[in-house]
Design a protein around this motif. Structure first.
Motif, mmCIF file in Angstrom:
data_model
loop_
_atom_site.group_PDB
_atom_site.id
_atom_site.type_symbol
_atom_site.label_atom_id
_atom_site.label_comp_id
_atom_site.label_asym_id
_atom_site.label_seq_id
_atom_site.Cartn_x
_atom_site.Cartn_y
_atom_site.Cartn_z
ATOM 1 N N ARG A 30 0.804 -1.267 0.085
ATOM 2 C CA ARG A 30 -0.237 0.118 -0.007
ATOM 3 C C ARG A 30 0.739 1.206 0.200
ATOM 4 N NH1 ARG A 30 -5.105 -2.110 0.852
ATOM 5 N NH2 ARG A 30 -6.167 -0.167 0.801
ATOM 6 N N ARG A 31 0.495 2.229 -0.770
ATOM 7 C CA ARG A 31 1.147 3.835 -0.743
ATOM 8 C C ARG A 31 0.192 4.638 -0.564
ATOM 9 N NH1 ARG A 31 6.124 4.797 -2.058
ATOM 10 N NH2 ARG A 31 6.483 6.759 -2.854
ATOM 11 N N GLU A 32 0.323 5.485 0.602
ATOM 12 C CA GLU A 32 -0.595 6.409 0.923
ATOM 13 C C GLU A 32 -2.235 5.806 1.063
ATOM 14 O OE1 GLU A 32 -0.430 10.432 -0.533
ATOM 15 O OE2 GLU A 32 1.760 10.097 -1.171
ATOM 16 N N GLY A 33 -2.119 4.736 1.814
ATOM 17 C CA GLY A 33 -3.654 3.963 1.926
ATOM 18 C C GLY A 33 -4.052 3.133 0.897
ATOM 19 N N LEU A 34 -3.468 3.261 -0.578
ATOM 20 C CA LEU A 34 -4.057 2.673 -1.583
ATOM 21 C C LEU A 34 -3.205 1.273 -2.248
ATOM 22 C CD1 LEU A 34 -4.595 5.909 -3.867
ATOM 23 C CD2 LEU A 34 -6.273 4.438 -2.422
ATOM 24 N N PRO A 35 -3.903 0.269 -2.516
ATOM 25 C CA PRO A 35 -3.099 -0.847 -3.081
ATOM 26 C C PRO A 35 -2.293 -0.706 -4.155
ATOM 27 C CG PRO A 35 -5.538 -1.019 -3.535
ATOM 28 C CD PRO A 35 -5.411 0.132 -2.907
ATOM 29 N N ILE A 36 -1.146 -1.133 -4.249
ATOM 30 C CA ILE A 36 -0.306 -1.114 -5.221
ATOM 31 C C ILE A 36 0.853 -2.076 -5.497
ATOM 32 C CG2 ILE A 36 1.273 0.321 -3.731
ATOM 33 C CD1 ILE A 36 2.296 1.974 -6.224
ATOM 34 N N THR A 37 1.405 -2.414 -6.665
ATOM 35 C CA THR A 37 2.304 -3.494 -6.674
ATOM 36 C C THR A 37 3.565 -3.177 -6.085
ATOM 37 O OG1 THR A 37 2.539 -2.849 -8.912
ATOM 38 C CG2 THR A 37 1.371 -4.856 -8.627
ATOM 39 N N THR A 38 4.303 -4.104 -5.633
ATOM 40 C CA THR A 38 5.710 -3.801 -5.055
ATOM 41 C C THR A 38 6.545 -3.333 -5.962
ATOM 42 O OG1 THR A 38 6.401 -6.140 -5.360
ATOM 43 C CG2 THR A 38 5.554 -5.730 -3.326
ATOM 44 N N VAL A 39 7.603 -2.667 -5.996
ATOM 45 C CA VAL A 39 8.599 -2.264 -6.540
ATOM 46 C C VAL A 39 9.000 -3.335 -7.540
ATOM 47 C CG1 VAL A 39 11.027 -1.254 -6.854
ATOM 48 C CG2 VAL A 39 9.494 -0.196 -5.082
ATOM 49 N N ARG A 40 9.358 -4.535 -7.200
ATOM 50 C CA ARG A 40 9.932 -5.582 -7.797
ATOM 51 C C ARG A 40 8.867 -6.022 -8.972
ATOM 52 N NH1 ARG A 40 10.794 -11.124 -4.642
ATOM 53 N NH2 ARG A 40 8.681 -11.457 -3.819
ATOM 54 N N ARG A 41 7.845 -6.101 -8.510
ATOM 55 C CA ARG A 41 6.428 -6.828 -9.463
ATOM 56 C C ARG A 41 6.162 -5.373 -10.428
ATOM 57 N NH1 ARG A 41 2.731 -10.948 -10.302
ATOM 58 N NH2 ARG A 41 1.576 -10.082 -11.975
ATOM 59 N N THR A 42 6.335 -4.217 -10.220
ATOM 60 C CA THR A 42 6.087 -3.303 -10.829
ATOM 61 C C THR A 42 7.003 -3.330 -12.200
ATOM 62 O OG1 THR A 42 4.954 -1.637 -9.227
ATOM 63 C CG2 THR A 42 5.997 -0.659 -11.002
ATOM 64 N N ILE A 43 8.288 -3.177 -11.715
ATOM 65 C CA ILE A 43 9.091 -3.407 -12.650
ATOM 66 C C ILE A 43 9.136 -4.597 -13.663
ATOM 67 C CG2 ILE A 43 11.936 -3.691 -13.147
ATOM 68 C CD1 ILE A 43 12.146 -1.641 -10.457
ATOM 69 N N ALA A 44 8.776 -5.761 -13.225
ATOM 70 C CA ALA A 44 8.521 -6.967 -13.960
ATOM 71 C C ALA A 44 7.404 -6.446 -14.891
ATOM 72 C CB ALA A 44 8.430 -8.198 -12.981
ATOM 73 N N ASP A 45 6.274 -6.060 -14.474
ATOM 74 C CA ASP A 45 5.232 -5.783 -15.377
ATOM 75 C C ASP A 45 5.491 -4.650 -16.376
ATOM 76 O OD1 ASP A 45 3.609 -7.548 -13.685
ATOM 77 O OD2 ASP A 45 2.557 -5.884 -12.615
ATOM 78 N N CYS A 46 6.324 -3.843 -15.931
ATOM 79 C CA CYS A 46 6.772 -3.013 -16.992
ATOM 80 C C CYS A 46 7.623 -3.196 -18.094
ATOM 81 C CB CYS A 46 7.427 -1.502 -16.274
ATOM 82 S SG CYS A 46 5.946 -0.614 -15.535
ATOM 83 N N ILE A 47 8.570 -4.138 -17.685
ATOM 84 C CA ILE A 47 9.523 -4.999 -18.627
ATOM 85 C C ILE A 47 8.482 -5.542 -19.777
ATOM 86 C CG2 ILE A 47 11.297 -6.640 -18.933
ATOM 87 C CD1 ILE A 47 12.143 -5.836 -16.218
ATOM 88 N N ALA A 48 7.509 -6.517 -18.951
ATOM 89 C CA ALA A 48 6.726 -7.145 -19.816
ATOM 90 C C ALA A 48 5.829 -6.568 -20.662
ATOM 91 C CB ALA A 48 5.826 -8.310 -18.834
ATOM 92 N N ALA A 49 5.520 -5.315 -20.447
ATOM 93 C CA ALA A 49 4.578 -4.516 -21.289
ATOM 94 C C ALA A 49 5.315 -3.731 -22.086
ATOM 95 C CB ALA A 49 3.784 -3.570 -20.212
ATOM 96 N N GLY A 50 6.679 -3.855 -22.128
ATOM 97 C CA GLY A 50 7.530 -3.048 -23.177
ATOM 98 C C GLY A 50 7.887 -1.716 -22.726
ATOM 99 N N VAL A 51 7.862 -1.181 -21.401
ATOM 100 C CA VAL A 51 8.231 0.149 -21.309
ATOM 101 C C VAL A 51 9.679 0.269 -21.612
ATOM 102 C CG1 VAL A 51 8.781 1.632 -19.402
ATOM 103 C CG2 VAL A 51 6.643 0.606 -19.431
ATOM 104 N N ARG A 52 10.026 1.323 -22.125
ATOM 105 C CA ARG A 52 11.382 1.779 -22.886
ATOM 106 C C ARG A 52 12.535 1.293 -21.804
ATOM 107 N NH1 ARG A 52 14.145 6.540 -22.962
ATOM 108 N NH2 ARG A 52 12.166 7.746 -22.197
ATOM 109 N N GLY A 53 13.547 0.820 -22.229
ATOM 110 C CA GLY A 53 14.534 0.215 -21.666
ATOM 111 C C GLY A 53 15.242 1.080 -20.595
#
Length: 202
Positions: free
Chosen positions: A132-155
């Motif tokens: 949670r960040r400021e009370g809201l559900p959010i993926t962890t940093v490592r999951r976030t980075i993994a999702d962004c890699i899979a989604a094709g966010v610029r290297g």
């Protein structure tokens, strides 16, 4: 003086940046129809179907308001802030998404038009991948980075994010290796938007 039900709803709304849904009312043992009654009386705002908010004179607006609205928008389930949006909120790279990414469970059906501001992904997120960040559900940093890699966010953005996360002790080398490897497997999803909000490779 406000009654018990109003006070309980307000307490719940304070935890959600002012927002309420019929599911919140049911959890509190309140008839969801009472939210519409309060809206007709002007005690609640009704910005979207199934979404209510206490007036800003009662719960002042904050920088997380639009994200809180996105989290409660799916109804029945809470959306989790993910992908570009989560990366932006962690402030570990210079990404500037123009839409809000949320993820809901794979079996949750969206039966109404998704607002143009939102991109809805479907995935079953393990508990250890959500914080949670400021009370809201959010993926962890490592999951976030993994999702962004899979989604094709610029290297370059990913490299900056990993470097900053390491520097701020938000990520370990082992976690990075594990998540980068696991991101090669397709875990997502149905995206309810014709356009993504990630920056395209240039």
């Amino acid at each position: 003086m406000p009654g018990r039900i109003y006070t309980e709803l307000l307490d719940r709304a304070h935890d959600q940046h002012g927002y309420l849904t019929p599911a919140d009312a049911r959890e509190l043992g309140v008839d969801p129809g009472y939210l519409r009654v309060l809206a007709r009386r002007g005690a609640l705002e009704h910005p979207a179907r199934g979404v209510f908010r206490f007036p800003t004179t009662i719960v002042p607006p904050g920088r997380m308001d639009e994200f809180a609205a996105a989290v409660v928008w799916p109804q029945q389930v809470a959306g989790v802030l993910t992908h570009d949006t989560a990366l932006d909120l962690y402030e570990i790279c210079d990404i500037s998404p123009d839409r809000i990414h949320i993820t809901v469970p794979k079996n949750h059906r969206i039966k109404r038009r998704v607002p143009s501001l939102y991109v809805v992904h479907h995935a079953d997120l393990p508990d250890e991948d959500v914080t949670r960040r400021e009370g809201l559900p959010i993926t962890t940093v490592r999951r976030t980075i993994a999702d962004c890699i899979a989604a094709g966010v610029r290297g370059g953005l990913i490299e900056d994010a990993i470097r900053t996360a390491h520097r701020q002790a938000m990520l370990t080398a082992a976690a990075t290796t594990h998540r980068v490897n696991s991101s090669r497997e397709p875990t997502f999803c149905t995206c309810h938007s014709s356009q993504g909000n990630r920056r395209r490779p240039t």
